[in-house]
Design an enzyme around this catalytic site. Structure first.
Site, PDB file in Angstrom:
ATOM      1  N   LYS A  52      -3.804  -8.253   0.633  1.00 14.43           N
ATOM      2  CA  LYS A  52      -3.502  -7.487   1.747  1.00 14.43           C
ATOM      3  C   LYS A  52      -4.148  -7.833   3.143  1.00 14.43           C
ATOM      4  O   LYS A  52      -3.508  -7.865   4.335  1.00 14.43           O
ATOM      5  CB  LYS A  52      -3.605  -5.901   1.461  1.00 14.43           C
ATOM      6  CG  LYS A  52      -2.583  -5.373   0.390  1.00 14.43           C
ATOM      7  CD  LYS A  52      -2.649  -4.082  -0.093  1.00 14.43           C
ATOM      8  CE  LYS A  52      -1.904  -4.113  -1.362  1.00 14.43           C
ATOM      9  NZ  LYS A  52      -2.030  -2.622  -1.996  1.00 14.43           N
ATOM     10  N   GLN A  96      -6.188   1.965  -2.062  1.00 13.31           N
ATOM     11  CA  GLN A  96      -5.652   1.388  -3.428  1.00 13.31           C
ATOM     12  C   GLN A  96      -5.890   2.110  -4.651  1.00 13.31           C
ATOM     13  O   GLN A  96      -6.989   2.485  -4.856  1.00 13.31           O
ATOM     14  CB  GLN A  96      -6.721   0.068  -3.365  1.00 13.31           C
ATOM     15  CG  GLN A  96      -6.084  -0.859  -4.545  1.00 13.31           C
ATOM     16  CD  GLN A  96      -4.791  -1.395  -4.245  1.00 13.31           C
ATOM     17  OE1 GLN A  96      -4.573  -2.003  -3.112  1.00 13.31           O
ATOM     18  NE2 GLN A  96      -3.971  -1.312  -5.360  1.00 13.31           N
ATOM     19  N   ASP A 119       1.881   3.467   2.580  1.00 13.27           N
ATOM     20  CA  ASP A 119       2.324   3.256   1.101  1.00 13.27           C
ATOM     21  C   ASP A 119       3.548   4.024   0.721  1.00 13.27           C
ATOM     22  O   ASP A 119       4.106   3.755  -0.177  1.00 13.27           O
ATOM     23  CB  ASP A 119       1.209   3.583   0.091  1.00 13.27           C
ATOM     24  CG  ASP A 119       0.457   2.282  -0.190  1.00 13.27           C
ATOM     25  OD1 ASP A 119       1.267   1.313  -0.354  1.00 13.27           O
ATOM     26  OD2 ASP A 119      -0.706   2.152  -0.936  1.00 13.27           O
TER      27      ASP A 119
END
Ligand code: NDP
Length: 282
Positions: A52, A96, A119
Site C-alpha cells: 500500500k 490494517q 477501506d
C-alpha cells in the site's frame, strides 16, 4: 477464453489516480494523504502495508505510517485514530486488520471518521452501500466490479453468484452487483449444493478462502469468474505457492473469462484504495 489481467488494469487505474494527484498539486493543492496504522508484526499484514505504501509513492499520495506494538492497549489505538480524525492534513485512515485480541476491530473501525474511512468498513459506509447511496466502497469488491465491467459492459439481468458473505468482500460485492441490476445469489458454508448454484451463474465471484474449492466442471460454459481467494499451499515437492478459491487450470477450459491468482484481484484492491484516498481528499 480471456485471462483477466488484474495487474494491467490496476496499473491503468494507478496511472489515472497519479494524473489526478499531479493535477491537484499543479493547481496549488496539497497531495492527498493516507495514514496507515499497523499493529503488531503479522507478516502478511506487513506485506500488505508495504504494498500500500509503495502504491502511494507511485501515485503521489503521501503515506503516513504508524506502527504500534502487538501489546498496545485498545485505548491507545483509539486515541491515535481520534488524533488522525482531527488532523486536517490526513484524508484517509486505514487500520490494517487483523488486530491483536485486546483491540476490538469493530470498536476501532467505528472510531474512524466515515469521511476518512477509505477501506469502507465503517457501518455508515456499509449502510450507505446497502441503501445504494454514494460512500466509500470496500476496495476488494470495488476492484472486482471494475474487472467485471472490463468484460461486461452491462451486468443487468446477469445471474451472479457470490460465494462468501464476509463484511469485507462477499456482502459488499453482492450489494454492488445488485446496484448493477444483476440477479444475485449469495452462497456460504451452509448453502446446499454449491455446484448447482455455480452451474447457473453467468458470473461467479469466489471469496471463500478454500484452495481450489470451485471446480471447472461446476462452471456454466462461458461464465466470467472472479477469484478473490488467496491461499498458500504446499506442493508435492514441498514448495509453497499461492492458489485461489477456483481450480484455475480447470476453469480456463470452461469459463469465458477468469482472473488468475496471483495477478488478478489483489493488485486491483490496492489501486482502488488509492482511488478512494484521492476521493477522500475531495
Ligand atoms: P472469510 O473467512 O471472512 O469468509 C469466508 C466466507 O466463505 C464465509 O462467508 C464462509 O461461510 C464461506 N465459506 C467457507 N467455506 C465454504 C464452503 N465450503 N462453501 C461455501 N462457502 C464457504 O474470508 P474473506 O471474505 O475475508 O476472504 C475470502 C478469501 O479472499 C480469502 O482467501 C482471503 O485471503 C481472500 N482475500 C483476498 C483479498 C484480495 O485483495 N485479493 C482481500 C480480502 C480477502 P460462513 O459465513 O457460513 O462461515
Amino acid at each position: 477464453m480471456q485471462i483477466i489481467d488484474g495487474k494491467a488494469a490496476a496499473a491503468l487505474l494507478r496511472a489515472e489516480v497519479a494524473a489526478a494527484v499531479a493535477a491537484r498539486v499543479a493547481g496549488g493543492r496539497r497531495a492527498p494523504a493516507l495514514a496507515v496504522v499497523l499493529v503488531g508484526d503479522d507478516p502478511a499484514s506487513g506485506v500488505y502495508v508495504r504494498n500500500k505504501v509503495k502504491a502511494c509513492a507511485e501515485t503521489g499520495i503521501r503515506s503516513i505510517e504508524h506502527r504500534l506494538g502487538a501489546g498496545v492497549a485498545e485505548a491507545e489505538l483509539l486515541a491515535l485514530v481520534e488524533a488522525l480524525n482531527a488532523d486536517a492534513d490526513v484524508d484517509g485512515i486505514l487500520v490494517q486488520l487483523p488486530l491483536p485480541p485486546q483491540c476490538d476491530a469493530t470498536r476501532v473501525i467505528e472510531a474512524i471518521d466515515p469521511a476518512k474511512d477509505v477501506d469502507g468498513f465503517h457501518p455508515v459506509n456499509a449502510g450507505r452501500l446497502a441503501l445504494g447511496l454514494p460512500g466509500f466502497v470496500p476496495c476488494t469488491p470495488a476492484g472486482c466490479l471494475r474487472l467485471l465491467k472490463g468484460v461486461h459492459a452491462d451486468l443487468a439481468g446477469a445471474e451472479a453468484l457470490v460465494i462468501g458473505r464476509s463484511t469485507i468482500v462477499g456482502r459488499p460485492m453482492a450489494a454492488l452487483l445488485v446496484g448493477e441490476s444483476a440477479t444475485v445469489t449469495i452462497a456460504h458454508s451452509r448453502s446446499r449444493d454449491l455446484p448447482a448454484l455455480v452451474g447457473r451463474a453467468d458470473i461467479v465471484v469466489a471469496a471463500v478462502g478454500r484452495p481450489e474449492l470451485v471446480r471447472g466442471s461446476w462452471l456454466k460454459p462461458g461464465a466470467t469468474v472472479i477469484d478473490v481467494g488467496i491461499n498458500r499451499v504446499t506442493g508435492p515437492d514441498g514448495s509453497a505457492r499461492l492458489v485461489g478459491d477456483v481450480a484455475f487450470v480447470e476453469a480456463v477450459e470452461v469459463a469465458g473469462a477468469v482472473t488468475p491468482v496471483p495477478g488478478g484481484v489483489g493488485p486491483m484492491t490496492i489501486a482502488c484504495l488509492m482511488e478512494n484516498t484521492l476521493r477522500a481528499a475531495g
